[in-house]
Design a protein around this motif. Sequence first.
Motif, PDB file in Angstrom:
ATOM      1  N   SER A  61     -18.307 -36.857  19.071  1.00 19.92           N
ATOM      2  CA  SER A  61     -18.737 -36.922  17.666  1.00 19.92           C
ATOM      3  C   SER A  61     -20.190 -36.468  17.497  1.00 19.92           C
ATOM      4  N   ARG A  62     -20.976 -36.505  18.573  1.00 24.08           N
ATOM      5  CA  ARG A  62     -22.358 -36.005  18.543  1.00 24.08           C
ATOM      6  C   ARG A  62     -22.425 -34.518  18.832  1.00 24.08           C
ATOM      7  N   GLY A  63     -21.260 -33.905  19.076  1.00 21.74           N
ATOM      8  CA  GLY A  63     -21.235 -32.474  19.337  1.00 21.74           C
ATOM      9  C   GLY A  63     -21.212 -32.105  20.807  1.00 21.74           C
ATOM     10  N   VAL A  64     -21.096 -33.090  21.695  1.00 24.72           N
ATOM     11  CA  VAL A  64     -20.988 -32.789  23.122  1.00 24.72           C
ATOM     12  C   VAL A  64     -19.606 -32.185  23.367  1.00 24.72           C
ATOM     13  N   GLU A  65     -19.575 -31.047  24.026  1.00 23.28           N
ATOM     14  CA  GLU A  65     -18.311 -30.411  24.383  1.00 23.28           C
ATOM     15  C   GLU A  65     -17.814 -31.065  25.672  1.00 23.28           C
ATOM     16  N   VAL A  66     -16.700 -31.789  25.585  1.00 28.72           N
ATOM     17  CA  VAL A  66     -16.146 -32.506  26.727  1.00 28.72           C
ATOM     18  C   VAL A  66     -14.872 -31.783  27.152  1.00 28.72           C
ATOM     19  N   ARG A  67     -14.896 -31.268  28.394  1.00 27.01           N
ATOM     20  CA  ARG A  67     -13.746 -30.523  28.911  1.00 27.01           C
ATOM     21  C   ARG A  67     -13.363 -31.056  30.287  1.00 27.01           C
ATOM     22  N   ARG A  68     -12.068 -31.011  30.567  1.00 32.74           N
ATOM     23  CA  ARG A  68     -11.532 -31.478  31.847  1.00 32.74           C
ATOM     24  C   ARG A  68     -10.529 -30.435  32.326  1.00 32.74           C
ATOM     25  N   ALA A  69     -10.658 -30.038  33.582  1.00 36.16           N
ATOM     26  CA  ALA A  69      -9.700 -29.126  34.200  1.00 36.16           C
ATOM     27  C   ALA A  69      -9.109 -29.813  35.421  1.00 36.16           C
ATOM     28  N   ARG A  70      -7.813 -29.646  35.573  1.00 33.48           N
ATOM     29  CA  ARG A  70      -7.104 -30.264  36.697  1.00 33.48           C
ATOM     30  C   ARG A  70      -6.410 -29.172  37.508  1.00 33.48           C
ATOM     31  N   ILE A  71      -6.726 -29.121  38.787  1.00 33.22           N
ATOM     32  CA  ILE A  71      -6.028 -28.233  39.708  1.00 33.22           C
ATOM     33  C   ILE A  71      -4.961 -29.087  40.383  1.00 33.22           C
ATOM     34  N   VAL A  72      -3.702 -28.649  40.272  1.00 32.64           N
ATOM     35  CA  VAL A  72      -2.599 -29.466  40.776  1.00 32.64           C
ATOM     36  C   VAL A  72      -1.635 -28.633  41.607  1.00 32.64           C
ATOM     37  N   SER A  73      -1.025 -29.294  42.582  1.00 41.61           N
ATOM     38  CA  SER A  73       0.036 -28.662  43.357  1.00 41.61           C
ATOM     39  C   SER A  73       1.292 -28.615  42.502  1.00 41.61           C
ATOM     40  N   ASP A  88      -2.470 -36.763  26.206  1.00 39.04           N
ATOM     41  CA  ASP A  88      -2.573 -36.641  24.744  1.00 39.04           C
ATOM     42  C   ASP A  88      -3.208 -37.884  24.134  1.00 39.04           C
ATOM     43  N   GLY A  89      -2.715 -39.050  24.500  1.00 37.56           N
ATOM     44  CA  GLY A  89      -3.179 -40.298  23.898  1.00 37.56           C
ATOM     45  C   GLY A  89      -4.533 -40.759  24.385  1.00 37.56           C
ATOM     46  N   LEU A  90      -4.958 -40.276  25.537  1.00 36.55           N
ATOM     47  CA  LEU A  90      -6.255 -40.691  26.074  1.00 36.55           C
ATOM     48  C   LEU A  90      -7.292 -39.589  25.928  1.00 36.55           C
ATOM     49  N   ASN A  91      -7.143 -38.542  26.678  1.00 36.15           N
ATOM     50  CA  ASN A  91      -8.174 -37.509  26.737  1.00 36.15           C
ATOM     51  C   ASN A  91      -8.278 -36.691  25.448  1.00 36.15           C
ATOM     52  N   ILE A  92      -7.154 -36.143  25.013  1.00 36.32           N
ATOM     53  CA  ILE A  92      -7.160 -35.296  23.819  1.00 36.32           C
ATOM     54  C   ILE A  92      -7.560 -36.118  22.588  1.00 36.32           C
ATOM     55  N   ALA A  93      -6.996 -37.305  22.457  1.00 34.89           N
ATOM     56  CA  ALA A  93      -7.297 -38.166  21.303  1.00 34.89           C
ATOM     57  C   ALA A  93      -8.768 -38.556  21.247  1.00 34.89           C
ATOM     58  N   ALA A  94      -9.417 -38.641  22.406  1.00 31.69           N
ATOM     59  CA  ALA A  94     -10.829 -39.021  22.447  1.00 31.69           C
ATOM     60  C   ALA A  94     -11.754 -37.842  22.148  1.00 31.69           C
ATOM     61  N   GLY A  95     -11.222 -36.621  22.205  1.00 31.68           N
ATOM     62  CA  GLY A  95     -12.049 -35.454  21.917  1.00 31.68           C
ATOM     63  C   GLY A  95     -12.244 -34.516  23.084  1.00 31.68           C
ATOM     64  N   GLU A  96     -11.548 -34.751  24.194  1.00 33.51           N
ATOM     65  CA  GLU A  96     -11.632 -33.850  25.340  1.00 33.51           C
ATOM     66  C   GLU A  96     -10.701 -32.667  25.136  1.00 33.51           C
ATOM     67  N   ASP A  97     -11.071 -31.561  25.713  1.00 32.64           N
ATOM     68  CA  ASP A  97     -10.194 -30.404  25.823  1.00 32.64           C
ATOM     69  C   ASP A  97      -9.748 -30.395  27.281  1.00 32.64           C
ATOM     70  N   VAL A  98      -8.441 -30.310  27.533  1.00 32.99           N
ATOM     71  CA  VAL A  98      -7.910 -30.427  28.895  1.00 32.99           C
ATOM     72  C   VAL A  98      -7.063 -29.210  29.222  1.00 32.99           C
ATOM     73  N   ARG A  99      -7.282 -28.690  30.421  1.00 31.14           N
ATOM     74  CA  ARG A  99      -6.474 -27.581  30.926  1.00 31.14           C
ATOM     75  C   ARG A  99      -6.001 -27.893  32.344  1.00 31.14           C
ATOM     76  N   TRP A 100      -4.916 -27.205  32.715  1.00 24.91           N
ATOM     77  CA  TRP A 100      -4.275 -27.406  34.014  1.00 24.91           C
ATOM     78  C   TRP A 100      -4.156 -26.062  34.737  1.00 24.91           C
ATOM     79  N   LEU A 101      -4.343 -26.093  36.057  1.00 24.20           N
ATOM     80  CA  LEU A 101      -4.216 -24.878  36.861  1.00 24.20           C
ATOM     81  C   LEU A 101      -3.425 -25.201  38.119  1.00 24.20           C
ATOM     82  N   SER A 102      -2.388 -24.416  38.358  1.00 24.45           N
ATOM     83  CA  SER A 102      -1.639 -24.555  39.601  1.00 24.45           C
ATOM     84  C   SER A 102      -2.559 -24.203  40.769  1.00 24.45           C
ATOM     85  N   ARG A 103      -2.492 -25.019  41.802  1.00 25.92           N
ATOM     86  CA  ARG A 103      -3.315 -24.780  42.996  1.00 25.92           C
ATOM     87  C   ARG A 103      -3.096 -23.367  43.539  1.00 25.92           C
ATOM     88  N   ARG A 104      -1.890 -22.850  43.392  1.00 27.74           N
ATOM     89  CA  ARG A 104      -1.578 -21.497  43.869  1.00 27.74           C
ATOM     90  C   ARG A 104      -2.426 -20.440  43.166  1.00 27.74           C
TER      91      ARG A 104
END
Length: 170
Positions: A61-73, A88-104
């Motif tokens: 809400s203060r304008g901090v860009e909060v991002r999370r990336a997960r590398i997964v098998s 969705d209910g935790l990270n996204i709802a709180a204001g985080e942007d979340v992305r996922w990347l296959s370990r491959r």
Amino acid sequence: MKKVPTFEDLFRDCRRTAVHLEMRDAYMKSDPAFIDWKAGKTLDPAERWADWHAIVTEAASRGVEVRRARIVSTPVSEYIRFEHAVTDGLNIAAGEDVRWLSRRQATDIALPGNDFWLFDSSLVLLNHFDGEGENMEMELTEAPEVAELCEAAFAAVWKRATPHAEFELS
């Protein structure tokens, strides 16, 4: 090693960006929320993790860009299925942007040896886990070379990663 401030302190002092890179396929499988999820109980992530939700919401809400990336098998572990289910209910709802990347897809990315939070491109909170993903210890550093590695790694992962809403579990 510096005394590690609380997450609340780190987010309160953060002005521009807070990015988190996760690279394990399981964390703290002894977590009561994970155990409840495995048992089929309905979870309200914003309620279960109310403190975390409040910290991130306030920063965003203060304008901090909060991002999370997960590398997964892939196929993903049971724990990653849990994380995906509550994102969705935790990270996204709180204001985080979340992305996922296959370990491959991360083979040619230079990655640090540990998960981390990077605050305002200069303060790195390293997360050290045991082999089972338990007993997290945190280490804080402002070493420029560590911050630069973490920033470059996160940027490379983020560029390739799939937004949460589009990531398909396999």
